[in-house]
Design a protein around this motif. Structure first.
Motif, short mmCIF file in Angstrom:
data_model
loop_
_atom_site.label_atom_id
_atom_site.label_comp_id
_atom_site.label_asym_id
_atom_site.label_seq_id
_atom_site.Cartn_x
_atom_site.Cartn_y
_atom_site.Cartn_z
N HIS A 70 0.83 -1.21 0.00
CA HIS A 70 0.00 0.00 0.00
C HIS A 70 0.87 1.26 0.00
O HIS A 70 0.52 2.26 -0.65
N ALA A 71 1.96 1.23 0.73
CA ALA A 71 2.86 2.39 0.76
C ALA A 71 3.47 2.63 -0.61
O ALA A 71 3.62 3.78 -1.05
N PHE A 72 3.84 1.55 -1.29
CA PHE A 72 4.35 1.67 -2.66
C PHE A 72 3.31 2.34 -3.55
O PHE A 72 3.61 3.26 -4.32
N ALA A 73 2.05 1.90 -3.45
CA ALA A 73 0.99 2.50 -4.25
C ALA A 73 0.85 3.99 -3.93
O ALA A 73 0.67 4.82 -4.84
N GLN A 74 0.97 4.35 -2.66
CA GLN A 74 0.86 5.76 -2.29
C GLN A 74 2.03 6.59 -2.82
O GLN A 74 1.86 7.75 -3.17
N GLU A 75 3.20 5.99 -2.87
CA GLU A 75 4.34 6.70 -3.46
C GLU A 75 4.07 7.03 -4.93
O GLU A 75 4.42 8.11 -5.41
N LEU A 76 3.44 6.10 -5.63
CA LEU A 76 3.10 6.36 -7.04
C LEU A 76 2.01 7.42 -7.15
O LEU A 76 2.09 8.33 -7.98
N ILE A 77 0.99 7.30 -6.30
CA ILE A 77 -0.16 8.21 -6.37
C ILE A 77 0.26 9.65 -6.10
O ILE A 77 -0.24 10.59 -6.74
N GLY A 89 8.18 13.87 -13.02
CA GLY A 89 7.40 12.73 -12.55
C GLY A 89 7.77 11.45 -13.29
O GLY A 89 7.82 10.37 -12.70
N GLU A 90 8.04 11.58 -14.58
CA GLU A 90 8.46 10.42 -15.37
C GLU A 90 9.77 9.85 -14.82
O GLU A 90 9.94 8.63 -14.73
N ILE A 91 10.68 10.74 -14.44
CA ILE A 91 11.96 10.29 -13.89
C ILE A 91 11.73 9.54 -12.58
O ILE A 91 12.33 8.49 -12.33
N ARG A 92 10.85 10.08 -11.75
CA ARG A 92 10.58 9.44 -10.46
C ARG A 92 9.94 8.06 -10.65
O ARG A 92 10.32 7.10 -9.98
N LEU A 93 8.99 7.97 -11.57
CA LEU A 93 8.35 6.68 -11.81
C LEU A 93 9.32 5.68 -12.43
O LEU A 93 9.27 4.48 -12.14
N GLN A 94 10.23 6.18 -13.26
CA GLN A 94 11.24 5.28 -13.84
C GLN A 94 12.17 4.76 -12.76
O GLN A 94 12.60 3.59 -12.80
N TRP A 95 12.46 5.60 -11.79
CA TRP A 95 13.28 5.15 -10.66
C TRP A 95 12.59 3.99 -9.94
O TRP A 95 13.23 2.98 -9.61
N TRP A 96 11.29 4.11 -9.74
CA TRP A 96 10.56 3.03 -9.08
C TRP A 96 10.55 1.77 -9.94
O TRP A 96 10.65 0.65 -9.42
N ALA A 97 10.43 1.93 -11.24
CA ALA A 97 10.47 0.76 -12.12
C ALA A 97 11.80 0.04 -12.00
O ALA A 97 11.85 -1.20 -11.94
N ALA A 114 10.91 1.28 -0.54
CA ALA A 114 11.55 0.34 -1.47
C ALA A 114 12.10 -0.87 -0.72
O ALA A 114 11.97 -2.01 -1.18
N ARG A 115 12.70 -0.63 0.43
CA ARG A 115 13.26 -1.72 1.23
C ARG A 115 12.16 -2.71 1.64
O ARG A 115 12.30 -3.93 1.48
N ALA A 116 11.04 -2.19 2.15
CA ALA A 116 9.96 -3.05 2.61
C ALA A 116 9.25 -3.72 1.44
O ALA A 116 8.83 -4.89 1.54
N LEU A 131 3.49 -5.09 -10.50
CA LEU A 131 4.09 -3.89 -9.91
C LEU A 131 4.53 -2.92 -10.99
O LEU A 131 4.31 -1.70 -10.89
N LEU A 132 5.13 -3.45 -12.04
CA LEU A 132 5.56 -2.59 -13.15
C LEU A 132 4.36 -2.02 -13.90
O LEU A 132 4.39 -0.86 -14.34
N ALA A 133 3.29 -2.80 -14.01
CA ALA A 133 2.08 -2.30 -14.67
C ALA A 133 1.44 -1.18 -13.86
O ALA A 133 0.90 -0.22 -14.43
N MET A 134 1.51 -1.28 -12.54
CA MET A 134 1.01 -0.20 -11.69
C MET A 134 1.75 1.10 -11.96
O MET A 134 1.15 2.17 -12.05
N ILE A 135 3.07 0.99 -12.07
CA ILE A 135 3.90 2.17 -12.35
C ILE A 135 3.53 2.76 -13.70
O ILE A 135 3.34 3.98 -13.85
N GLU A 136 3.43 1.91 -14.70
CA GLU A 136 3.13 2.38 -16.06
C GLU A 136 1.77 3.06 -16.10
O GLU A 136 1.61 4.11 -16.75
N ALA A 137 0.77 2.50 -15.44
CA ALA A 137 -0.56 3.09 -15.44
C ALA A 137 -0.57 4.46 -14.78
O ALA A 137 -1.32 5.36 -15.20
N ARG A 138 0.26 4.64 -13.77
CA ARG A 138 0.30 5.92 -13.05
C ARG A 138 0.98 7.03 -13.84
O ARG A 138 0.90 8.20 -13.45
N ARG A 139 1.65 6.70 -14.93
CA ARG A 139 2.25 7.75 -15.75
C ARG A 139 1.19 8.70 -16.28
O ARG A 139 1.42 9.90 -16.43
N GLY A 140 0.01 8.16 -16.56
CA GLY A 140 -1.07 9.01 -17.05
C GLY A 140 -1.51 10.06 -16.05
O GLY A 140 -2.08 11.09 -16.43
#
Length: 235
Positions: A70-77, A89-97, A114-116, A131-140
């Motif tokens: 859930h924390a990972f999802a909130q970081e993306l949101i 934002g693209e750079i940040r999401l790419q870092w998560w990917a 990231a550790r948890a 997890l990667l699909a979540m990141i990609e969807a949040r780019r929008g």
């Protein structure tokens, strides 16, 4: 002699020397897992209290790992809220990917979420693709364009919320497939649409409208007006 002189320099640069990281296994953990999980708990409690309360009903052994997801999802949101332009934002999401792909292990060890997250993914053999699909969807989320249709919005909710709920179910089932994929899909879409409705005022303040264009048109509302914060009767 030369090798001993070079070792301190390499150890002081863990981000650039992943091979040296593996050799120094006895080095102190930059973020102990318990502390990382506590940080995830606090983040979700602050940003998504309803999900945090729901997590209290999970088995105690699964709860820290579910809250890491859930924390990972909130970081993306929250990415659109903490960057000044979409490119950042693209750079940040790419870092998560790259974190999810295992390409930034040194940095992941020093970041609590990231550790948890990686600890949960390893412990329960979670697939990386969702997890990667979540990141990609949040780019929008970084852009002002609303989804063209309700079907597109449902697909977005599936790749974000449904995927999240499905991964949490794997954690609760100790890494096994508990079934219920269809139920998780419907639950995620319902939750995602609720989040869109709840977020309309805040999104409008940022010049965005998350409501699908076809639904707006059906009721005589304009996406541009909604994004500008003009809450008409039609809206």
């Amino acid at each position: 002699m030369n090798a001993s002189k070079n070792e301190p320099k390499n150890e002081s640069e863990p981000k650039n020397e992943p091979k040296n990281e593996s050799k120094s296994a006895a080095a102190p953990d930059p973020f102990p897992l318990a502390d990382a999980q506590a940080a995830c708990d606090a983040l979700v409690r602050e940003r998504a209290r309803d999900l945090w309360l729901a997590a209290l009903f999970l088995p105690a052994s699964a709860r820290p790992h579910a809250l890491a997801l859930h924390a990972f999802a909130q970081e993306l949101i929250r990415t659109p809220d903490i960057v000044s332009q979409p490119a950042l934002g693209e750079i940040r999401l790419q870092w998560w990917a790259e974190i999810v792909e295992g390409r930034r292990q040194g940095e992941a060890a020093g970041h609590p979420v990231a550790r948890a997250l990686l600890a949960a993914a390893d412990a329960f053999r979670l697939p990386r693709a969702p997890l990667l699909a979540m990141i990609e969807a949040r780019r929008g989320d970084l852009y002002a364009d609303p989804p063209p249709s309700l079907n597109d919005l449902e697909g977005y909710c599936g790749e974000t919320w449904s995927a999240l709920f499905r991964l949490v179910s794997f954690v609760v089932a100790q890494g096994e497939d508990p079934g219920g994929a269809e139920a998780m899909g419907h639950a995620g879409v319902a939750w995602g649409i609720t989040e869109v409705l709840r977020d309309l005022p805040r999104a409008a303040a940022r010049g965005r409208c998350l409501a699908p264009r076809d639904v707006l048109a059906q009721h005589g509302a304009l996406a541009e007006a909604a994004a500008a914060g003009l809450m008409s009767p039609a809206m």
